[in-house]
Design an enzyme around this catalytic site. Sequence first.
Site, PDB file in Angstrom:
ATOM      1  N   ASN A 196       0.779  -1.405  -0.093  1.00  6.11           N
ATOM      2  CA  ASN A 196      -0.129  -0.053  -0.001  1.00  6.11           C
ATOM      3  C   ASN A 196       0.984   1.454   0.166  1.00  6.11           C
ATOM      4  O   ASN A 196       0.165   2.267  -0.507  1.00  6.11           O
ATOM      5  CB  ASN A 196      -0.802  -0.092   1.074  1.00  6.11           C
ATOM      6  CG  ASN A 196      -1.458   1.305   1.749  1.00  6.11           C
ATOM      7  OD1 ASN A 196      -2.484   1.646   0.997  1.00  6.11           O
ATOM      8  ND2 ASN A 196      -0.927   1.863   2.656  1.00  6.11           N
ATOM      9  N   TYR A 243       2.150   9.984 -11.163  1.00  8.40           N
ATOM     10  CA  TYR A 243       1.336   9.178 -10.185  1.00  8.40           C
ATOM     11  C   TYR A 243       0.235   8.297 -11.042  1.00  8.40           C
ATOM     12  O   TYR A 243       0.115   6.998 -10.767  1.00  8.40           O
ATOM     13  CB  TYR A 243       0.802  10.295  -9.431  1.00  8.40           C
ATOM     14  CG  TYR A 243      -0.012   9.594  -8.317  1.00  8.40           C
ATOM     15  CD1 TYR A 243       0.386   9.152  -7.167  1.00  8.40           C
ATOM     16  CD2 TYR A 243      -1.364   9.450  -8.360  1.00  8.40           C
ATOM     17  CE1 TYR A 243      -0.359   8.506  -6.101  1.00  8.40           C
ATOM     18  CE2 TYR A 243      -2.169   8.993  -7.630  1.00  8.40           C
ATOM     19  CZ  TYR A 243      -1.703   8.413  -6.321  1.00  8.40           C
ATOM     20  OH  TYR A 243      -2.749   8.017  -5.354  1.00  8.40           O
ATOM     21  N   LYS A 278       0.141   4.075 -10.977  1.00 14.85           N
ATOM     22  CA  LYS A 278      -1.063   3.442 -10.343  1.00 14.85           C
ATOM     23  C   LYS A 278      -1.763   2.611 -11.317  1.00 14.85           C
ATOM     24  O   LYS A 278      -2.512   1.599 -11.251  1.00 14.85           O
ATOM     25  CB  LYS A 278      -2.104   4.695  -9.765  1.00 14.85           C
ATOM     26  CG  LYS A 278      -1.490   5.416  -8.546  1.00 14.85           C
ATOM     27  CD  LYS A 278      -1.178   4.273  -7.529  1.00 14.85           C
ATOM     28  CE  LYS A 278      -0.784   4.553  -6.175  1.00 14.85           C
ATOM     29  NZ  LYS A 278      -0.567   3.877  -4.890  1.00 14.85           N
ATOM     30  N   THR A 338      -6.033  11.796   4.177  1.00 13.76           N
ATOM     31  CA  THR A 338      -4.790  11.275   4.616  1.00 13.76           C
ATOM     32  C   THR A 338      -3.829  12.380   4.494  1.00 13.76           C
ATOM     33  O   THR A 338      -4.269  13.537   3.785  1.00 13.76           O
ATOM     34  CB  THR A 338      -4.289   9.818   4.074  1.00 13.76           C
ATOM     35  OG1 THR A 338      -4.209  10.233   2.674  1.00 13.76           O
ATOM     36  CG2 THR A 338      -5.314   8.992   4.181  1.00 13.76           C
TER      37      THR A 338
HETATM   38  P1  NDP Z   1       0.063   8.774   3.476  1.00 11.96           P
HETATM   39  O1  NDP Z   1       0.819   9.772   2.731  1.00 11.96           O
HETATM   40  O2  NDP Z   1      -0.835   8.838   4.517  1.00 11.96           O
HETATM   41  O3  NDP Z   1       0.496   7.238   3.757  1.00 11.96           O
HETATM   42  C1  NDP Z   1       1.775   6.850   2.633  1.00 11.96           C
HETATM   43  C2  NDP Z   1       2.445   5.741   3.253  1.00 11.96           C
HETATM   44  O4  NDP Z   1       3.117   5.241   2.493  1.00 11.96           O
HETATM   45  C3  NDP Z   1       3.363   6.288   4.373  1.00 11.96           C
HETATM   46  O5  NDP Z   1       2.834   5.229   5.667  1.00 11.96           O
HETATM   47  C4  NDP Z   1       4.761   6.348   3.768  1.00 11.96           C
HETATM   48  O6  NDP Z   1       5.347   6.105   5.059  1.00 11.96           O
HETATM   49  C5  NDP Z   1       4.377   5.347   3.018  1.00 11.96           C
HETATM   50  N1  NDP Z   1       5.717   5.462   2.087  1.00 11.96           N
HETATM   51  C6  NDP Z   1       5.900   6.297   1.132  1.00 11.96           C
HETATM   52  N2  NDP Z   1       7.075   6.216   0.442  1.00 11.96           N
HETATM   53  C7  NDP Z   1       7.496   5.093   0.967  1.00 11.96           C
HETATM   54  C8  NDP Z   1       8.682   4.573   0.668  1.00 11.96           C
HETATM   55  N3  NDP Z   1       9.490   4.769  -0.509  1.00 11.96           N
HETATM   56  N4  NDP Z   1       9.030   3.284   1.271  1.00 11.96           N
HETATM   57  C9  NDP Z   1       8.277   3.128   2.206  1.00 11.96           C
HETATM   58  N5  NDP Z   1       7.139   3.507   2.604  1.00 11.96           N
HETATM   59  C10 NDP Z   1       6.708   4.653   2.103  1.00 11.96           C
HETATM   60  O7  NDP Z   1      -1.051   8.512   2.262  1.00 11.96           O
HETATM   61  P2  NDP Z   1      -2.222   7.500   2.025  1.00 11.96           P
HETATM   62  O8  NDP Z   1      -2.539   6.532   3.238  1.00 11.96           O
HETATM   63  O9  NDP Z   1      -3.509   8.174   1.385  1.00 11.96           O
HETATM   64  O10 NDP Z   1      -1.719   6.405   0.972  1.00 11.96           O
HETATM   65  C11 NDP Z   1      -1.899   5.135   0.953  1.00 11.96           C
HETATM   66  C12 NDP Z   1      -1.952   4.679  -0.378  1.00 11.96           C
HETATM   67  O11 NDP Z   1      -3.195   4.834  -0.954  1.00 11.96           O
HETATM   68  C13 NDP Z   1      -1.196   5.151  -1.601  1.00 11.96           C
HETATM   69  O12 NDP Z   1      -0.482   4.235  -2.294  1.00 11.96           O
HETATM   70  C14 NDP Z   1      -1.837   6.189  -2.223  1.00 11.96           C
HETATM   71  O13 NDP Z   1      -1.402   6.504  -3.574  1.00 11.96           O
HETATM   72  C15 NDP Z   1      -3.268   5.581  -2.201  1.00 11.96           C
HETATM   73  N6  NDP Z   1      -4.240   6.418  -2.616  1.00 11.96           N
HETATM   74  C16 NDP Z   1      -4.488   7.560  -1.602  1.00 11.96           C
HETATM   75  C17 NDP Z   1      -5.793   8.190  -1.843  1.00 11.96           C
HETATM   76  C18 NDP Z   1      -5.941   9.527  -1.045  1.00 11.96           C
HETATM   77  O14 NDP Z   1      -6.876  10.260  -1.702  1.00 11.96           O
HETATM   78  N7  NDP Z   1      -5.513   9.556   0.141  1.00 11.96           N
HETATM   79  C19 NDP Z   1      -6.458   8.155  -3.036  1.00 11.96           C
HETATM   80  C20 NDP Z   1      -5.988   7.026  -3.968  1.00 11.96           C
HETATM   81  C21 NDP Z   1      -5.016   5.931  -3.584  1.00 11.96           C
HETATM   82  P3  NDP Z   1       6.883   6.904   5.181  1.00 11.96           P
HETATM   83  O15 NDP Z   1       6.664   8.337   5.031  1.00 11.96           O
HETATM   84  O16 NDP Z   1       7.056   6.575   6.910  1.00 11.96           O
HETATM   85  O17 NDP Z   1       7.822   6.097   4.645  1.00 11.96           O
END
Ligand code: NDP
Length: 253
Positions: free
Chosen positions: A90, A156, A160, A191
């Site tokens: 995710n 992006y 996706k 988020t």
């Molecule tokens: P957040 O920014 O809250 O969470 C993103 C998470 O991904 C964090 O835990 C971050 O942790 C982790 N992350 C990012 N890059 C890395 C990396 N290189 N290595 C390890 N961990 C990583 O966003 P969301 O919860 O919204 O996003 C979760 C998923 O849902 C994503 O794939 C996003 O694309 C998708 N999504 C979100 C939408 C929205 O409206 N929010 C809509 C559609 C899809 P850390 O920074 O600690 O590494």
Amino acid sequence: MKRLLDKVAIVTGASSGIGRATAKLFAEEGAKLVVAARRQQELDALVKEISHAGGSAIALAGDVIEESYAEALVDLALQEYGSLDIGFNNAGTLGASGSTPDITLEAWNDTINTNLNGAFLGAKYQIPAMLRAGGSLIFTSSFVGHTIGMPEKAAYAASKAGVIGLTKALATEYGAHSIRVNALVPGGTNTPMAEEFGTSPEVVEFVKQMHALKRTATPEEMAKSALYLASDDSSFTTGTTMLVDGGVSINKT
Ligand code: NDP
């Protein structure tokens, strides 16, 4: 009856948003977890929260673009819990933004690396651990890339859309091994990532209006859908792109 009793799950992107909410719900439903993201402190806080609630979780911080990290997460699950049943891949980033001619190849690659290559690496190491008993792989795609285009978000959207192709390919490749592979396709979800689109009342309202339900989702609503895909409730579901998008795809107003 808990729906993930004694299942072992890796959840990436667990330090925040959808991943954090899902890790908590999976733990409530009886799963033993390996939680993953780069920020150690946030993961430690999550593990503490899950443990206090009577659940079981361990954290390993790292970057999903590193192959050794993908391998280490699976090794940890096998060492600590003896099996792997669920991989919720995710972790994601909004990444490179701007007019496409202005996006550097480096920024493009960073986005693809995290969102698509990270998903591939997760699958590459999780699949062998599931070959004996089967399992459920879930990837997080997005309404951006699946349903609509979005200006200045080409990397992006491409990453996706790539996740959906990966989902379909793996579902056919591993169906005979009882490994189900599905993509969760969220709509706008409250988020930190959503805040990157903008926090002004106008932008927030615009995003809400894109959805037929005229609102955005909570991370907990996404977690419930991930739970469905992870659990035996979805035992005959594979290769799907499960829209949990508040009607973005059918909304024309
Ligand atoms: P957040 O920014 O809250 O969470 C993103 C998470 O991904 C964090 O835990 C971050 O942790 C982790 N992350 C990012 N890059 C890395 C990396 N290189 N290595 C390890 N961990 C990583 O966003 P969301 O919860 O919204 O996003 C979760 C998923 O849902 C994503 O794939 C996003 O694309 C998708 N999504 C979100 C939408 C929205 O409206 N929010 C809509 C559609 C899809 P850390 O920074 O600690 O590494």
